[in-house]
Design a protein around this motif. Structure first.
Motif, PDB file in Angstrom:
ATOM      1  N   UNK A 155       0.849  -1.184   0.000  1.00  0.00           N
ATOM      2  CA  UNK A 155       0.000   0.000   0.000  1.00  0.00           C
ATOM      3  C   UNK A 155       0.890   1.241   0.000  1.00  0.00           C
ATOM      4  N   UNK A 156       0.701   2.095  -0.993  1.00  0.00           N
ATOM      5  CA  UNK A 156       1.365   3.389  -1.031  1.00  0.00           C
ATOM      6  C   UNK A 156       0.423   4.392  -0.387  1.00  0.00           C
ATOM      7  N   UNK A 157       0.733   4.787   0.839  1.00  0.00           N
ATOM      8  CA  UNK A 157      -0.117   5.724   1.586  1.00  0.00           C
ATOM      9  C   UNK A 157       0.401   7.135   1.341  1.00  0.00           C
ATOM     10  N   UNK A 158      -0.400   7.950   0.674  1.00  0.00           N
ATOM     11  CA  UNK A 158       0.080   9.248   0.197  1.00  0.00           C
ATOM     12  C   UNK A 158      -0.939  10.353   0.482  1.00  0.00           C
ATOM     13  N   UNK A 159      -0.435  11.544   0.617  1.00  0.00           N
ATOM     14  CA  UNK A 159      -1.324  12.693   0.845  1.00  0.00           C
ATOM     15  C   UNK A 159      -2.147  13.008  -0.396  1.00  0.00           C
ATOM     16  N   UNK A 160      -1.508  12.873  -1.571  1.00  0.00           N
ATOM     17  CA  UNK A 160      -2.185  13.200  -2.832  1.00  0.00           C
ATOM     18  C   UNK A 160      -2.128  11.988  -3.755  1.00  0.00           C
ATOM     19  N   UNK A 161      -3.164  11.171  -3.780  1.00  0.00           N
ATOM     20  CA  UNK A 161      -3.152   9.937  -4.584  1.00  0.00           C
ATOM     21  C   UNK A 161      -2.852  10.159  -6.055  1.00  0.00           C
ATOM     22  N   UNK A 162      -3.236  11.307  -6.611  1.00  0.00           N
ATOM     23  CA  UNK A 162      -2.994  11.559  -8.029  1.00  0.00           C
ATOM     24  C   UNK A 162      -1.506  11.524  -8.366  1.00  0.00           C
ATOM     25  N   UNK A 163      -0.664  11.808  -7.380  1.00  0.00           N
ATOM     26  CA  UNK A 163       0.778  11.817  -7.624  1.00  0.00           C
ATOM     27  C   UNK A 163       1.377  10.409  -7.638  1.00  0.00           C
ATOM     28  N   UNK A 164       0.562   9.420  -7.308  1.00  0.00           N
ATOM     29  CA  UNK A 164       1.042   8.031  -7.257  1.00  0.00           C
ATOM     30  C   UNK A 164       0.454   7.196  -8.385  1.00  0.00           C
ATOM     31  N   UNK A 165       0.028   7.845  -9.444  1.00  0.00           N
ATOM     32  CA  UNK A 165      -0.576   7.122 -10.557  1.00  0.00           C
ATOM     33  C   UNK A 165       0.351   6.094 -11.165  1.00  0.00           C
ATOM     34  N   UNK A 166       1.646   6.400 -11.216  1.00  0.00           N
ATOM     35  CA  UNK A 166       2.601   5.455 -11.788  1.00  0.00           C
ATOM     36  C   UNK A 166       2.711   4.195 -10.950  1.00  0.00           C
ATOM     37  N   UNK A 167       2.571   4.343  -9.627  1.00  0.00           N
ATOM     38  CA  UNK A 167       2.600   3.177  -8.752  1.00  0.00           C
ATOM     39  C   UNK A 167       1.335   2.344  -8.929  1.00  0.00           C
ATOM     40  N   UNK A 168       0.212   3.021  -9.033  1.00  0.00           N
ATOM     41  CA  UNK A 168      -1.052   2.308  -9.245  1.00  0.00           C
ATOM     42  C   UNK A 168      -1.026   1.533 -10.558  1.00  0.00           C
ATOM     43  N   UNK A 169      -0.410   2.121 -11.584  1.00  0.00           N
ATOM     44  CA  UNK A 169      -0.323   1.451 -12.877  1.00  0.00           C
ATOM     45  C   UNK A 169       0.473   0.151 -12.789  1.00  0.00           C
ATOM     46  N   UNK A 170       1.334   0.052 -11.772  1.00  0.00           N
ATOM     47  CA  UNK A 170       2.166  -1.157 -11.604  1.00  0.00           C
ATOM     48  C   UNK A 170       1.519  -2.156 -10.648  1.00  0.00           C
ATOM     49  N   UNK A 171       0.316  -1.831 -10.171  1.00  0.00           N
ATOM     50  CA  UNK A 171      -0.415  -2.752  -9.317  1.00  0.00           C
ATOM     51  C   UNK A 171      -0.323  -2.473  -7.836  1.00  0.00           C
ATOM     52  N   UNK A 172       0.438  -1.439  -7.455  1.00  0.00           N
ATOM     53  CA  UNK A 172       0.528  -1.064  -6.039  1.00  0.00           C
ATOM     54  C   UNK A 172      -0.796  -0.417  -5.631  1.00  0.00           C
ATOM     55  N   UNK A 173      -1.260  -0.766  -4.439  1.00  0.00           N
ATOM     56  CA  UNK A 173      -2.506  -0.183  -3.927  1.00  0.00           C
ATOM     57  C   UNK A 173      -2.207   1.230  -3.426  1.00  0.00           C
ATOM     58  N   UNK A 174      -2.951   2.202  -3.895  1.00  0.00           N
ATOM     59  CA  UNK A 174      -2.738   3.598  -3.498  1.00  0.00           C
ATOM     60  C   UNK A 174      -3.911   4.050  -2.633  1.00  0.00           C
ATOM     61  N   UNK A 175      -3.580   4.565  -1.441  1.00  0.00           N
ATOM     62  CA  UNK A 175      -4.615   5.064  -0.538  1.00  0.00           C
ATOM     63  C   UNK A 175      -4.235   6.444  -0.014  1.00  0.00           C
TER      64      UNK A 175
END
Length: 285
Positions: free
Chosen positions: A30-50
């Motif tokens: 899980x990539x826990x981030x303040x701004x999920x939009x900045x973690x789009x590249x991680x989400x594209x690789x299958x990492x869960x973004x919250x």
């Protein structure tokens, strides 16, 4: 499930990359981030973004749900971090997290640095929480200095207030590797790791390394801390942060960021990255 806070920051991203390289499935991170939009590249690789905002406890409770191991990357809001970290610790307890690894500061309890106080308070809060935890007391990143190489090369000077204090620093990726080792390993609960690079250096020595690799003469210029803080304010650094940075340089001068600990090498299973290697990579990028 392994959750990494601050996952779009420099350190957090490196930790996630290290976890993936170790074979942890993207769907178990899980990539826990303040701004999920900045973690789009991680989400594209299958990492869960919250979404996880230290100042909004309700987001932390949701972000940490189902988490087994949590990397609590310290906030960069100097002066406001204690309450933010308390919010995260409370959410971790409510989520039933089985291990919290916290990125603290090298010898936080004895360094006397202004920056150490909030880390010490967080360490105490973790102890009082009853949560199994590991303290990752990170030394200085060599990147703290190489990020300013363009200015040093332009002016022919690396300007700080560290005197001839020695710094046991290494690459940020090495500290990320130590965090990943703890998150994927066993037997780390209750450990306090003093994480330092194998090769200590002064800024005079670092300036020589820059000169040798770049071919441009760079010397170290030592300023009184008050003058260094004023210089930082003059280029737009907030007064409180400027004073904290100048205080950190004084701490370097008195040896607070020197350590002969081998904890980092043991966790990595290899020698740490040398200052020369970090400078060479910075100049090549």
């Amino acid at each position: 499930m392994i959750t990494v806070t601050g996952a779009t920051g420099h350190l957090g991203r490196l930790v996630i990359e290290d976890l993936l390289a170790r074979g942890v499935a993207a769907g178990d991170i899980v990539a826990a981030v303040r701004t999920p939009d900045k973690a789009g590249d991680l989400a594209d690789r299958g990492v869960i973004v919250r979404e996880a905002d230290y100042t909004r406890p309700e987001t932390l409770t949701t972000a940490f749900a189902g988490t087994d191991r949590l990397l609590l990357v310290s906030s960069d809001d100097i002066g406001l971090r204690v309450q933010q970290h308390l919010n995260a610790i409370d959410a971790a307890a409510k989520a039933g997290v089985r291990l919290v690894a916290y990125t603290s500061l090298l010898r936080a309890d004895t360094s006397g640095m202004i920056l150490a106080a909030e880390h010490v308070a967080t360490e105490q809060a973790l102890a009082e929480s009853g949560l199994p935890h590991t303290l990752l007391r990170n030394g200085w990143y060599v990147e703290n200095y190489t990020s300013m190489l363009s200015i040093a090369l332009e002016h022919g000077a690396l300007v700080r207030s560290t005197g001839q204090g020695r710094i046991s620093g290494t690459a940020r990726a090495d500290y990320a590797g130590a965090a990943a080792a703890v998150l994927t390993g066993e037997g780390h609960a209750g450990a306090v790791y003093e994480l330092a690079g194998d090769t200590a250096f002064t800024l005079t020595e670092l300036a020589t390394i820059v000169t040798d690799i770049s071919g441009t003469t760079v010397t170290y210029q030592d300023l009184p801390p008050e003058q260094f803080a004023a210089m930082l304010v003059g280029v737009g650094v907030p007064d409180g942060i400027a004073k904290a940075l100048a205080d950190s340089d004084l701490a370097v001068k008195r040896g607070a960021l020197y350590s002969d600990s081998t904890d980092l090498t043991r966790l990595l299973g290899r020698p740490t990255t040398t200052p020369t290697e970090v400078v060479r990579a910075a100049l090549a990028s």
